[in-house]
Design a protein around this motif. Structure first.
Motif, mmCIF file in Angstrom:
data_model
loop_
_atom_site.group_PDB
_atom_site.id
_atom_site.type_symbol
_atom_site.label_atom_id
_atom_site.label_comp_id
_atom_site.label_asym_id
_atom_site.label_seq_id
_atom_site.Cartn_x
_atom_site.Cartn_y
_atom_site.Cartn_z
ATOM 1 N N ILE A 85 68.873 102.316 90.047
ATOM 2 C CA ILE A 85 68.910 102.632 91.473
ATOM 3 C C ILE A 85 70.058 101.910 92.182
ATOM 4 O O ILE A 85 70.565 102.359 93.200
ATOM 5 C CB ILE A 85 67.543 102.261 92.125
ATOM 6 N N LYS A 86 70.483 100.804 91.570
ATOM 7 C CA LYS A 86 71.572 100.034 92.202
ATOM 8 C C LYS A 86 72.924 100.753 92.117
ATOM 9 O O LYS A 86 73.875 100.367 92.792
ATOM 10 C CB LYS A 86 71.700 98.660 91.542
ATOM 11 N N ARG A 116 73.978 101.968 99.374
ATOM 12 C CA ARG A 116 72.913 102.268 98.417
ATOM 13 C C ARG A 116 71.690 102.722 99.219
ATOM 14 O O ARG A 116 70.981 101.908 99.795
ATOM 15 C CB ARG A 116 72.573 101.030 97.590
ATOM 16 N N GLN A 117 71.432 103.973 99.237
ATOM 17 C CA GLN A 117 70.359 104.514 100.049
ATOM 18 C C GLN A 117 69.710 105.681 99.321
ATOM 19 O O GLN A 117 70.263 106.255 98.396
ATOM 20 C CB GLN A 117 70.901 105.021 101.409
ATOM 21 N N PHE A 141 68.063 110.342 107.982
ATOM 22 C CA PHE A 141 69.035 109.729 108.892
ATOM 23 C C PHE A 141 68.482 109.797 110.308
ATOM 24 O O PHE A 141 67.892 110.810 110.711
ATOM 25 C CB PHE A 141 70.367 110.465 108.820
ATOM 26 N N VAL A 142 68.671 108.742 111.025
ATOM 27 C CA VAL A 142 68.155 108.685 112.395
ATOM 28 C C VAL A 142 68.901 109.684 113.268
ATOM 29 O O VAL A 142 70.001 110.156 112.917
ATOM 30 C CB VAL A 142 68.304 107.256 112.978
ATOM 31 N N ASP A 185 73.163 98.793 102.771
ATOM 32 C CA ASP A 185 72.291 99.143 101.656
ATOM 33 C C ASP A 185 70.825 99.138 102.071
ATOM 34 O O ASP A 185 70.354 98.197 102.731
ATOM 35 C CB ASP A 185 72.473 98.147 100.508
ATOM 36 N N ASP A 186 70.118 100.176 101.671
ATOM 37 C CA ASP A 186 68.663 100.170 101.757
ATOM 38 C C ASP A 186 68.068 99.774 100.408
ATOM 39 O O ASP A 186 67.003 99.203 100.337
ATOM 40 C CB ASP A 186 68.135 101.564 102.128
ATOM 41 N N ASN A 187 68.786 100.129 99.345
ATOM 42 C CA ASN A 187 68.344 99.760 98.007
ATOM 43 C C ASN A 187 69.084 98.501 97.575
ATOM 44 O O ASN A 187 70.210 98.254 98.005
ATOM 45 C CB ASN A 187 68.622 100.896 97.018
#
Lengths: 153, 812
Positions: B99-100, B108-109, B162-163, B474-476
Motif C-alpha cells: 500500500i505504501k 499515498r491515498q 475528495f472533499v 499521505d493518507d496511507n
C-alpha cells in the motif's frame, strides 16, 4: 592449393526435414551426417555474420524446377527454416563423397522470408522476419475484447 | 542478374555503435509530472510491460497507469466526490504491491485492489454525480467505460473520496513497482521478476512472434546476461511506447555495453569490451587469435576509414539516469562525464538512460565507454583476404592483429600494426573472406585502453534529496507494507451486469482451408493435367473453361483475299475480266500495285501501280498476256513520314492463274470397239480379243456445262480380261477426282461390274476441295458397254480415238 568448398541446404521445421540439397557433387546423391543430400545447382551469395545492423540476410539462387518451386512455396507459406552450411575440404583427396575431415566454416539458419526470380530461376532470401517495418513491441495492444469501450476523459 | 552490394565501410562506425547516434535534446523520460491529469488508455495503445526488480536497495520503476473504467459519485449533502478508477498496470502477472507504493499525484491515498487476469474492484462504472444546492457541481467524464476481459494483465482498482471543491480528484495515479512482470530468468532458470535486459530481450523476441526460438542463441544470451549481472547493468523500466523490435534491440544493447550479433543466423548479444571468463571487464593484456599479413590480403583488399572529426572532438557527456529512493518517488538525475580538463564548457551531449537505469554506476560506465571510444578508437578496416584456416576459426568479437609492411623509401620501413575487433565477417561464394574490423587501442602493456577507462570509471554514488517538503498529503503510511486488496470480478461467461464483450463479438474466425493446395498457390484454373485449350482437337479431357481471351484487333490479320472481278469458274480470272480491290476493303487511301506470277517459275513481274483509287477501287484489266499467271495485288496505305509517301506493303490477295476457258454442253467421241471372246463356257476363264474391231462415234450431252481442257489423261488399261463378277475398266491417273455422266466414276481407279447395263461413261476431273471444275483440268473418256449376256460373260474393250466438243457456251 587443395581448397574446395561445398554448400549444403536443408529446408525443415520443428519436426520434419523437407529437402536436402548439395551443390558440389554433380548429379550425385551423397551422404552427410547420416542423411542423403541430392544434387541441386544452387548458389549462395555468401554468409554474413555481423555485429552491425543491416545486411544480415543471405540469398540463394536456384533453378526453378517444379521440385524447387514447390519446396520454397511451401517454406514461405508455412514459415519453414532453411539451413545453409559451407564445408571446406582438400580437393586433392576424395572427390566422390564428402570427406570425413571436411571442416564446417560457416552456417546460417533462417526463415525463408522472400522469394523472387524469373521463370527459370528463383532467388530465395533467407533471414528473420524481424524487419525494420513491423515487428513492433510491446506486441500486445488494447483491444475491445480486452478493455471494452474504455473511459474517455 | 543479381547485385551484391556491401555496406560502405564509412557506415560501420554508425552501424556498430562506434559513432554517436543522433542526439535528442529533451527532458529525461523519467521526469514526468506527478500531478498531471489522469490518462485513459485508448483502443490500440500498446499494453505496457513493467520490467524491473529491486535488488540491493536499487531498482524498481514508477508506473503511471492509464485508466479503462471510472465511476464518479458525490455525496448529496457535502458534495464530496468519490472517484473509482480501474487501471491496467502491466501485461503479465506482477507480484503484489504494498500500500505504501501507490499514489494519487504525489500522495499515498485511496483504497486499492490488485488482480491478475481479472477485473479489479467490484464497483460499476458510470457518472452518478448530482447537483448539490449551494455547491459547485463536479465536472466529471460522462463516458466512463464498459468492462473488458483483461486477460493476462495486472489490473488495479483505486477508490478515493475528495472533499468538496478539491482540485486533486483527477490527478494521475502512480504505482511504484519493485518487482515487475514474472518471466523465467535465463541465469537461474527461475520464474520471477528480472532486471536483466537479456531476459527482457528474449521475452520480447518470443512475444513478438517474429523470431522462432530456434533462431535465438541461448549460449550467447546467457553469457551476455551474466555480463550484465556481474557488471551491475540493470533494466528497471516500463516499456509502453510502440517501437520496432530490431531498432530497440540495437539501441538498448548499446546502453548495456552489449552489441546485438547474428551468428549463423541466430540472434545473440556479446559484450562490447574484452571480458574475463567470469564476465568481468578484462583489464589485463589482450591476446589475439590471428595475425593478418601481406600473405593473406587479396588485391585491393585493404580499406581504411578513419572516424570523422565530429565524433572525435572532446565533449562532456550528460548521462541521465533515475535516482530511486526506497520510500519515495524516484526522479531523474544527470552525471557529467568528461576527460579531466576537457570540454569544461561543453559541448555537451545528452544520453537519456532514465527510462530504465537506476544506477549511477551503470550510467557512468556507459558514458565512460562512449567517451573512451571517442578518444581512442581512430579507425576501422575492411580486409579482403584469401580463404585460410581462419575460415573456420574466427568469429565475431575476436581480436586479431593486422601487421602490414609499408615501404615508402629504402630507409623508411614501417608497419601498419594494430589490434582489431572483428565486427563483421562475410564469407563469399568465391571463397574470399571480408572482415570488417574495429580498431582496438591498447597501451604499452597490451591492455585495452577503452576497457581500462570503463573499469576505472567510478560513480560519485551520492544520493541527493528528492526535494519533498515537510508537508505530507499521505493518507496511507509510507511504511505500510500491507498488500493491496484483491477484490475483483470473475465474469460469468455471459459477462453479467458488467457486460464485457464476448470473444465472438470482437473477432472473426476464418476457416482454415481444407484443401492443402493453397500453400503452393491453389489449383490451376483449368482442370488438372489438362493443357489443351477449348476447341482443340480431341485427345484429352475437356478443360474447365477455355482460353477465352478477347481478340486484339491490332493483332488480327488484315484482309488478304479481297480481289474481286474474276468471272471464271471457281473464281478463276480470264481474259477481259477486270479485277478490282475496293477502298473499303483496303481500309485506307493509298496505292495498289498489281503483279503477275508465273505459275511454273513463280517469277513475279509488276504490271502496274495505281496511287489513288478510281471510283472507290483500284482495278486491273486482264488480257491474254496474263494467261497462266497468278495475279497478285499489293497495297500500301499513305504514310507521309516515309520517303515514298506510302507505308508498309501488304498483300491484298492472289488469284489465278488466269485461264482462257472454253465451255460446251456436249461432246462427240470417236472410239474403237474391240471384240472379246470368252475362253471358256460359262463366261469364266481367259478372254481373248477376236481381232474384230469396229470404229464408232457417239455424242453425249451433259446435264452441266463442260469445260474443254486437256486430253492427255493417261489411263493404264482397259481391261484385257473377262470373266468374273468384276472387271477393271479404266485406271485414270493425273486427275484430282473424276465425275461421270451416266454411271458415275467415283474414283480414279474404277471397277465396273461386268454384266450391268450397256452404258457409255464420260469422266472428267473436278476439284476435291471445292467441287468445282478445275482450270486446266484433264479429261478422260471411257466407254463402258455392258455385255449382251449374263454376269461374267465376255465384254468388249474400247479405245478412244478422238473427242469433239460441241455447242460451246460461256464459262461461268
Amino acid at each position: 592449393m587443395g581448397r574446395a568448398q561445398s554448400q549444403y541446404l536443408r529446408i525443415f521445421d520443428s519436426s520434419t526435414t523437407y529437402a536436402r540439397w548439395q551443390t558440389y557433387y554433380v548429379n550425385q546423391t551423397v551422404t552427410l551426417d547420416g542423411a542423403s543430400w541430392e544434387y541441386a545447382p544452387f548458389s549462395a551469395s555468401g554468409i554474413v555474420e555481423s555485429g552491425a545492423s543491416g545486411g544480415k540476410s543471405v540469398s540463394i539462387s536456384v533453378p526453378a524446377t517444379n521440385t524447387v518451386v514447390n519446396a520454397f512455396n511451401l517454406a514461405l507459406s508455412f514459415g519453414r527454416f532453411c539451413e545453409l552450411k559451407i564445408y571446406e575440404f582438400d580437393n586433392r583427396l576424395d572427390q566422390t563423397a564428402p570427406q570425413a575431415g571436411q571442416v564446417l566454416i560457416a552456417a546460417y539458419t533462417a526463415e525463408v522470408v522472400n522469394v523472387s526470380g524469373t521463370f527459370t530461376r528463383l532467388d530465395v532470401e533467407l533471414g528473420s522476419s524481424l524487419s525494420p517495418v513491423g515487428a513492433q513491441v510491446p506486441p500486445r495492444k488494447f483491444t475491445s475484447y480486452l478493455i471494452g469501450a474504455p473511459l474517455r476523459i | 542478374m543479381s547485385l551484391n552490394i556491401s555496406d560502405p565501410l564509412s557506415l560501420l562506425p554508425y552501424q556498430s555503435g562506434l559513432a554517436d547516434p543522433v542526439l535528442i535534446e529533451a527532458a529525461a523520460q523519467a521526469a514526468d509530472d506527478l500531478t498531471a491529469q489522469q490518462q485513459a488508455y485508448r483502443i490500440g495503445d500498446p499494453v505496457p510491460i513493467v520490467f524491473c526488480r529491486r535488488a540491493s536497495n536499487n531498482g524498481g520503476v514508477l508506473v503511471s497507469p492509464g485508466a479503462t473504467e471510472a465511476r464518479y459519485e458525490n455525496d448529496g449533502v457535502t458534495n464530496a466526490l468519490t472517484v473509482s478508477l480501474h487501471l491496467v498496470l502491466s501485461e503479465g502477472e506482477l507480484p503484489t504491491i504494498p500500500i505504501k507504493d501507490v499514489f494519487v499525484g504525489p500522495c499515498r491515498q485511496g483504497t486499492w485492489d490488485q488482480n491478475y487476469d481479472r477485473r479489479s474492484g467490484t464497483w460499476f462504472p458510470g457518472n452518478f454525480v448530482t447537483t448539490v444546492s449551494g455547491k459547485q457541481p463536479w465536472s466529471c467524464p460522462y463516458y466512463c467505460g464498459t468492462s473488458g476481459r483483461y486477460e493476462d494483465m495486472t489490473t488495479l482498482s483505486y477508490v478515493n473520496t475528495f472533499v468538496d471543491g478539491s482540485q486533486r480528484w483527477n490527478q494521475q495515479v502512480h504505482a511504484f513497482v519493485r518487482e515487475g512482470i514474472q518471466i523465467t530468468r535465463i541465469i537461474d532458470s527461475t520464474l520471477g521478476p528480472s532486471n536483466n535486459v537479456i531476459d527482457l530481450a528474449i521475452y520480447l523476441m518470443n512475444q513478438s512472434g517474429r523470431i522462432p526460438s530456434t533462431l535465438i542463441d541461448t549460449a550467447q544470451m546467457l553469457a551476455a546476461a551474466n555480463f550484465c549481472e556481474v557488471n551491475e547493468l540493470f533494466y528497471n523500466g516500463v516499456f509502453s511506447e510502440s517501437q520496432n523490435l530490431d531498432s530497440w534491440l540495437e539501441r538498448t544493447s548499446n546502453d548495456f555495453l552489449l552489441r546485438l550479433v547474428e551468428t549463423d543466423g541466430k540472434f545473440g548479444f556479446k559484450p562490447r569490451l574484452p571480458v574475463n571468463t567470469d564476465q568481468t571487464i578484462k583489464t589485463t593484456a589482450i591476446s589475439w587469435v590471428f595475425t593478418f599479413t601481406e600473405d593473406h590480403l587479396l588485391p585491393d583488399g585493404f580499406e581504411i576509414q578513419y572516424i570523422a572529426l565530429e565524433d572525435r572532438l572532446p565533449v562532456c557527456l550528460q548521462m541521465m539516469w533515475r535516482q530511486q529512493p526506497d520510500a519515495d518517488i524516484g526522479f531523474a538525475r544527470t552525471t557529467e562525464i568528461r576527460f579531466t580538463g576537457e570540454a569544461l564548457a561543453g559541448p555537451f551531449e545528452q544520453y537519456d538512460l532514465s527510462q530504465f537505469c537506476t544506477s549511477e554506476s551503470h550510467a557512468v560506465k556507459v558514458g565512460a565507454y562512449r567517451l573512451a571510444r571517442r578518444k581512442y578508437v581512430t579507425h576501422t578496416l575492411r580486409l579482403t583476404v584469401r580463404p585460410s584456416s581462419y575460415n573456420s576459426t574466427l568469429t565475431l568479437g575476436d581480436v586479431v592483429r593486422v601487421r602490414l609492411r609499408r615501404e615508402t623509401a629504402t630507409t623508411a620501413l614501417d608497419y601498419h600494426d594494430y589490434l582489431y575487433e572483428v565486427e563483421r565477417i562475410e564469407k563469399t561464394a568465391s571463397g574470399a573472406c571480408v572482415f570488417d574490423l574495429t580498431h582496438l587501442p591498447i597501451d604499452g602493456q597490451g591492455r585495452s585502453l577503452v576497457a581500462l577507462e570503463v573499469a576505472s570509471a567510478t560513480a560519485p554514488n551520492v544520493n541527493i534529496s528528492a526535494g519533498r517538503s515537510d508537508y505530507s498529503c499521505d493518507d496511507n503510511s509510507a511504511s505500510d507494507n500491507t498488500a493491496l486488496g484483491i477484490d475483483g470480478i470473475d465474469y460469468p461467461p455471459s459477462g453479467g451486469n458488467f457486460d464485457p464483450p464476448l470473444f465472438d463479438w470482437t473477432a472473426v474466425g476464418i476457416d482454415v482451408p481444407t484443401d492443402d493446395t493453397w500453400a503452393t498457390g491453389g489449383d490451376p484454373p483449368i482442370g488438372p493435367n489438362v493443357s489443351l485449350p477449348s476447341g482443340s482437337p480431341s485427345g484429352g479431357p475437356a478443360p474447365n473453361g477455355g482460353w477465352n481471351n478477347p481478340s486484339d484487333p491490332l493483332e488480327q490479320p488484315l484482309g488478304t483475299d479481297i480481289i474481286t472481278g474474276a468471272t471464271g469458274p471457281g473464281g478463276i480470272p480470264q481474259p477481259s475480266d477486270v479485277l478490282s480491290v475496293s477502298e473499303t476493303n483496303v481500309g485506307c487511301p493509298g496505292q495498289v500495285c498489281w503483279f503477275k506470277i508465273n505459275k511454273n517459275t513463280l517469277v513475279e513481274t509488276l504490271i502496274s501501280c495505281q496511287n489513288e483509287p478510281i471510283g472507290g477501287a483500284w482495278n486491273l484489266s486482264i488480257t491474254t498476256s496474263e494467261i497462266d499467271f497468278f495475279i497478285k495485288a499489293v497495297g500500301r496505305c499513305k504514310d507521309p513520314s516515309t520517303a515514298s509517301g506510302f507505308g508498309v506493303p501488304r498483300t491484298l490477295g492472289v488469284v489465278g492463274p488466269v485461264e482462257e476457258f472454253e465451255c460446251f454442253t456436249s461432246v462427240t467421241v470417236n472410239y474403237t470397239e474391240e471384240n472379246v471372246v470368252s475362253g471358256e463356257a460359262g463366261c469364266s476363264g481367259t478372254c481373248a480379243l477376236t481381232g474384230t474391231t469396229t470404229t464408232k462415234s457417239r455424242a453425249f450431252s451433259s446435264p452441266v456445262t463442260l469445260i474443254k481442257g486437256y486430253e492427255d489423261v493417261s489411263y493404264g488399261k482397259i481391261s484385257t480380261t473377262c470373266g468374273g463378277s468384276a472387271q477393271t475398266w479404266a485406271e485414270l491417273t493425273g486427275c484430282d477426282w473424276i465425275f461421270g455422266v451416266g454411271n458415275p466414276f467415283p474414283a480414279a481407279s474404277v471397277t465396273r461390274t461386268n454384266g450391268v447395263t450397256d452404258t457409255l461413261i464420260l469422266a472428267w476431273t473436278v476439284s476435291k476441295t471445292s467441287g468445282q471444275y478445275i482450270a486446266g483440268q484433264k479429261v478422260a473418256y471411257v466407254f463402258h458397254t455392258g455385255t449382251n449376256g449374263a454376269t461374267g460373260c465376255t465384254a468388249d474393250q474400247y479405245v478412244i480415238n478422238s473427242v469433239t466438243y460441241n455447242n460451246t457456251v460461256s464459262c461461268t
